[in-house]
Structures are given as C-alpha cells and as structure tokens.
Design a protein around this motif. Structure first.
Motif, PDB file in Angstrom:
ATOM      1  N   LEU A   1      13.993   5.893   3.471  1.00 49.23           N
ATOM      2  CA  LEU A   1      12.662   6.131   2.894  1.00 49.23           C
ATOM      3  C   LEU A   1      11.910   4.852   2.525  1.00 49.23           C
ATOM      4  N   LYS A   2      12.611   3.724   2.477  1.00 54.66           N
ATOM      5  CA  LYS A   2      11.995   2.510   1.916  1.00 54.66           C
ATOM      6  C   LYS A   2      10.885   1.915   2.784  1.00 54.66           C
ATOM      7  N   GLU A   3      10.815   2.282   4.065  1.00 51.25           N
ATOM      8  CA  GLU A   3       9.734   1.790   4.916  1.00 51.25           C
ATOM      9  C   GLU A   3       8.398   2.451   4.569  1.00 51.25           C
ATOM     10  N   ASP A   4       8.467   3.696   4.105  1.00 51.10           N
ATOM     11  CA  ASP A   4       7.255   4.482   3.882  1.00 51.10           C
ATOM     12  C   ASP A   4       6.869   4.619   2.409  1.00 51.10           C
ATOM     13  N   PHE A   5       7.788   4.252   1.514  1.00 50.19           N
ATOM     14  CA  PHE A   5       7.530   4.367   0.078  1.00 50.19           C
ATOM     15  C   PHE A   5       8.020   3.118  -0.636  1.00 50.19           C
ATOM     16  N   THR A   6       7.338   2.759  -1.717  1.00 46.98           N
ATOM     17  CA  THR A   6       7.909   1.804  -2.657  1.00 46.98           C
ATOM     18  C   THR A   6       8.851   2.605  -3.543  1.00 46.98           C
ATOM     19  N   ILE A   7      10.134   2.299  -3.468  1.00 44.75           N
ATOM     20  CA  ILE A   7      11.148   3.093  -4.171  1.00 44.75           C
ATOM     21  C   ILE A   7      11.604   2.359  -5.426  1.00 44.75           C
ATOM     22  N   ILE A   8      11.605   3.083  -6.529  1.00 48.33           N
ATOM     23  CA  ILE A   8      12.114   2.551  -7.793  1.00 48.33           C
ATOM     24  C   ILE A   8      13.251   3.458  -8.255  1.00 48.33           C
ATOM     25  N   THR A   9      14.410   2.871  -8.488  1.00 49.63           N
ATOM     26  CA  THR A   9      15.520   3.629  -9.054  1.00 49.63           C
ATOM     27  C   THR A   9      15.713   3.190 -10.501  1.00 49.63           C
TER      28      THR A   9
ATOM     29  N   SER B   1       0.799  -1.225   0.000  1.00 47.23           N
ATOM     30  CA  SER B   1       0.000   0.000   0.000  1.00 47.23           C
ATOM     31  C   SER B   1       0.836   1.282   0.000  1.00 47.23           C
ATOM     32  N   ASN B   2       2.158   1.150   0.103  1.00 46.46           N
ATOM     33  CA  ASN B   2       3.011   2.347   0.135  1.00 46.46           C
ATOM     34  C   ASN B   2       2.958   3.107  -1.184  1.00 46.46           C
ATOM     35  N   PRO B   3       2.978   4.446  -1.138  1.00 43.92           N
ATOM     36  CA  PRO B   3       3.045   5.233  -2.371  1.00 43.92           C
ATOM     37  C   PRO B   3       4.376   5.009  -3.076  1.00 43.92           C
ATOM     38  N   VAL B   4       4.377   5.190  -4.390  1.00 45.75           N
ATOM     39  CA  VAL B   4       5.565   4.913  -5.214  1.00 45.75           C
ATOM     40  C   VAL B   4       6.392   6.183  -5.427  1.00 45.75           C
ATOM     41  N   MET B   5       7.689   6.032  -5.257  1.00 48.84           N
ATOM     42  CA  MET B   5       8.636   7.119  -5.498  1.00 48.84           C
ATOM     43  C   MET B   5       9.676   6.638  -6.510  1.00 48.84           C
ATOM     44  N   ILE B   6       9.863   7.401  -7.584  1.00 48.42           N
ATOM     45  CA  ILE B   6      10.866   7.053  -8.600  1.00 48.42           C
ATOM     46  C   ILE B   6      12.041   8.013  -8.482  1.00 48.42           C
ATOM     47  N   LEU B   7      13.247   7.457  -8.303  1.00 47.12           N
ATOM     48  CA  LEU B   7      14.453   8.253  -8.131  1.00 47.12           C
ATOM     49  C   LEU B   7      15.225   8.313  -9.456  1.00 47.12           C
ATOM     50  N   VAL B   8      15.540   9.536  -9.886  1.00 54.53           N
ATOM     51  CA  VAL B   8      16.211   9.753 -11.178  1.00 54.53           C
ATOM     52  C   VAL B   8      17.539  10.469 -10.926  1.00 54.53           C
ATOM     53  N   HIS B   9      18.630   9.855 -11.328  1.00 57.09           N
ATOM     54  CA  HIS B   9      19.967  10.393 -11.058  1.00 57.09           C
ATOM     55  C   HIS B   9      20.386  11.454 -12.079  1.00 57.09           C
ATOM     56  N   GLY B  10      21.582  12.000 -11.873  1.00 58.05           N
ATOM     57  CA  GLY B  10      22.087  13.068 -12.735  1.00 58.05           C
ATOM     58  C   GLY B  10      23.112  12.612 -13.759  1.00 58.05           C
ATOM     59  N   PHE B  11      23.698  13.579 -14.439  1.00 54.58           N
ATOM     60  CA  PHE B  11      24.700  13.358 -15.494  1.00 54.58           C
ATOM     61  C   PHE B  11      25.968  12.737 -14.894  1.00 54.58           C
ATOM     62  N   LEU B  12      26.544  11.779 -15.617  1.00 51.15           N
ATOM     63  CA  LEU B  12      27.744  11.052 -15.198  1.00 51.15           C
ATOM     64  C   LEU B  12      27.554  10.367 -13.843  1.00 51.15           C
ATOM     65  N   SER B  13      26.315  10.010 -13.532  1.00 51.33           N
ATOM     66  CA  SER B  13      26.003   9.384 -12.254  1.00 51.33           C
ATOM     67  C   SER B  13      25.173   8.128 -12.503  1.00 51.33           C
ATOM     68  N   SER B  14      24.537   7.624 -11.444  1.00 51.64           N
ATOM     69  CA  SER B  14      23.686   6.435 -11.545  1.00 51.64           C
ATOM     70  C   SER B  14      22.840   6.360 -10.282  1.00 51.64           C
ATOM     71  N   SER B  15      22.076   5.299 -10.135  1.00 48.35           N
ATOM     72  CA  SER B  15      21.262   5.108  -8.935  1.00 48.35           C
ATOM     73  C   SER B  15      22.110   5.062  -7.664  1.00 48.35           C
ATOM     74  N   PHE B  16      23.395   4.834  -7.828  1.00 51.14           N
ATOM     75  CA  PHE B  16      24.326   4.789  -6.692  1.00 51.14           C
ATOM     76  C   PHE B  16      24.237   6.055  -5.843  1.00 51.14           C
TER      77      PHE B  16
END
Length: 278
Positions: A52-60, A28-43
């Motif tokens: 944040l993962k307890e309160d949101f479904t996190i997608i990187t 039932s957690n709300p979904v959060m999508i994480l978008v990284h920057g230039f020359l970077s990654s989900s890291f």
C-alpha cells in the motif's frame, strides 16, 4: 510532514513517548493510519505496508502500552484515551485528513477516533474489529489494585505461550514461523508491560454501544475471517448493521489475523474502498 520515504520516531503525547513509523513515497498521497490490536503492535501490518505504501502515506502507531511505545502506569488506558493519542499524533504531524485502518481492538480505537473527530478521519477500515464487549468485570477491576497483581497477568500470558496464542488467531498454522513468533513476542520482553496491562484492566470502559455506532457516519469497510475464533464473524455482521454507511466482506478459510493471512486480498479491498469516489 516534510520527511520522505521511511522514518520512525516518538512523539510525547499525554506525558508518554509514543512510537510511530512513517512510509511516505509521494507528498500528494492520501494518509492512512494503521492501528493494531490488543497484545499486538505495528508488526501485524508488516505484510500489507509494502503493498500500500506506493499509493498512500502510511503511518503506524504503537498504542500504549504495546510495541515500542513507553509502558506507563500513569497513562489512562481507555479506548477513548487511546483514540485521543491517535488524534494527537495526526495533529502533531500536521495531518488534516486521513483514513483509519484498525485491527481487532484497534478497530474499536479507530471507531472512537472517528466518532470524536469526523472532520479529521474520512473513512474507516475495520479488520476483525472488537465489538459490543462490556467493561471489565468489577472483581477483576478490584484485583488490579492488589499489589503484584501484574505478576498474575504475566503468569497467565506465559502459560498461554506465544505459539498457542498464534494458533488461536490464524487459520492456516503453516504461516507461523520464527520471525512471526519473535515479532509478536518482542514487546513482552519488557516487564513494564505487565504493570501497564494491570492499569489497562482498571481503565477499560468497554466497546461503543449500538447507539454510539449509529452516530458514526463516515463510510466504513468491514473485513473478516470466517474462521475468526477471537471476534466471530457474527460481530462483524452486527457492526455492519449498526454502522450506517458500511460495507462488509469476509474471507473463507481465514482466522483473526487477516493482515497476516490475506495481505494481498486485504490490501486490494482497502485500496478499492479508499480510492473510490467520495
């Protein structure tokens, strides 16, 4: 999305394999999508995900050609197209509503996605987002058609060095350790990324204009570091002025990599902003 806890996978989008990761504790957690920057990654989000993962479904997502996503010279590496990749990933995972969090270039991609699909993305968080940059200079764009120009890109990045680059994006240099250097360096061990970056130079269309930003009506939270050398705090203040439903906050003694430098504070700001009444 019927899998639980953590998993990583790839999805074929526009003919390339896009890497993504899912952290899902409660259905039932709300979904959060994480978008990284230039020359970077989900890291770059490694420190805020556990908070944040307890309160949101996190997608990187690793945007092409970064991180573990396929490095293709056929993909059109424009912000508009990268935003479509984020949208297709959300659709492929059967997500109906989501929050977007974008760092640096990822902020501009997130704004593009929010503009394209206001029905899908409810709120946007911008972490030191790029803004108001024009398209690539014609001479550089012309250079991208020159055979082996990608080797010039490789040479330039190598001459900068990972330590020099990290020193430029963090205010507190004591945070830079071997794990951090290895994590940001890893995607560049694959030579294909330089050919893809060559293509990216050709495809880059510049940031959204003031007129386009004013059409984005979703609530947005802007978080900055006062000592950001890459995207000055003045850009954040200007974005706040153009985004009609925005809130701005900046941290003192903080540089461009706010998710790395202020994970607890950034997570708290994100949490408060996203769970407050619509």
């Amino acid at each position: 999305m019927n899998k639980s806890h953590y998993y990583c996978s790839t999805m074929n989008i526009f003919g390339i394999n896009v890497h993504y990761e899912v952290y899902r504790q409660h259905p039932s957690n709300p979904v959060m999508i994480l978008v990284h920057g230039f020359l970077s990654s989900s890291f770059c989000y490694r420190k805020i995900i556990p908070l944040l993962k307890e309160d949101f479904t996190i997608i990187t997502i690793d945007l092409p050609p970064f991180g573990k996503t396929e490095k293709s010279t056929k993909f059109v590496h424009s912000y508009t197209n990268m935003a479509k990749v984020v949208i297709r990933l959300a659709e492929g995972l059967n997500i109906k509503r989501a929050y977007l969090v974008g760092h640096s270039m990822g902020g501009q991609v997130s704004l593009n996605a929010a503009k394209q699909r206001p029905d899908l993305f409810e709120k946007v968080v911008l972490l030191c987002s790029s803004g108001y940059m024009k398209g690539v200079h014609p001479s550089l764009k012309f250079g991208s058609y020159v055979p082996y120009f990608y080797l010039c890109i490789k040479h330039w990045l190598a001459s900068q060095g990972i330590l020099k680059n990290l020193n430029n994006v963090v205010h507190d240099r004591s945070l830079i350790d071997q794990e951090m250097m290895d994590g940001y360096m890893e995607p560049f061990l694959d030579d294909k990324i330089f050919r893809a970056l060559n293509r990216m130079i050709r495809d880059h269309e510049g940031d959204l204009s003031s007129e386009e930003l004013k059409q984005i009506e979703q609530p947005s939270l802007l978080i900055w570091g006062n000592e950001d050398k890459v995207v000055p705090v003045s850009i954040g203040e200007r974005l706040q002025n153009d985004l009609p439903n925005s809130t701005f906050f900046s941290f003192k003694q903080t540089g461009h990599l706010v998710p790395e430098e202020r994970p607890e504070h950034v997570s708290e700001k994100i949490m408060n902003f996203l769970i407050q009444a619509q």
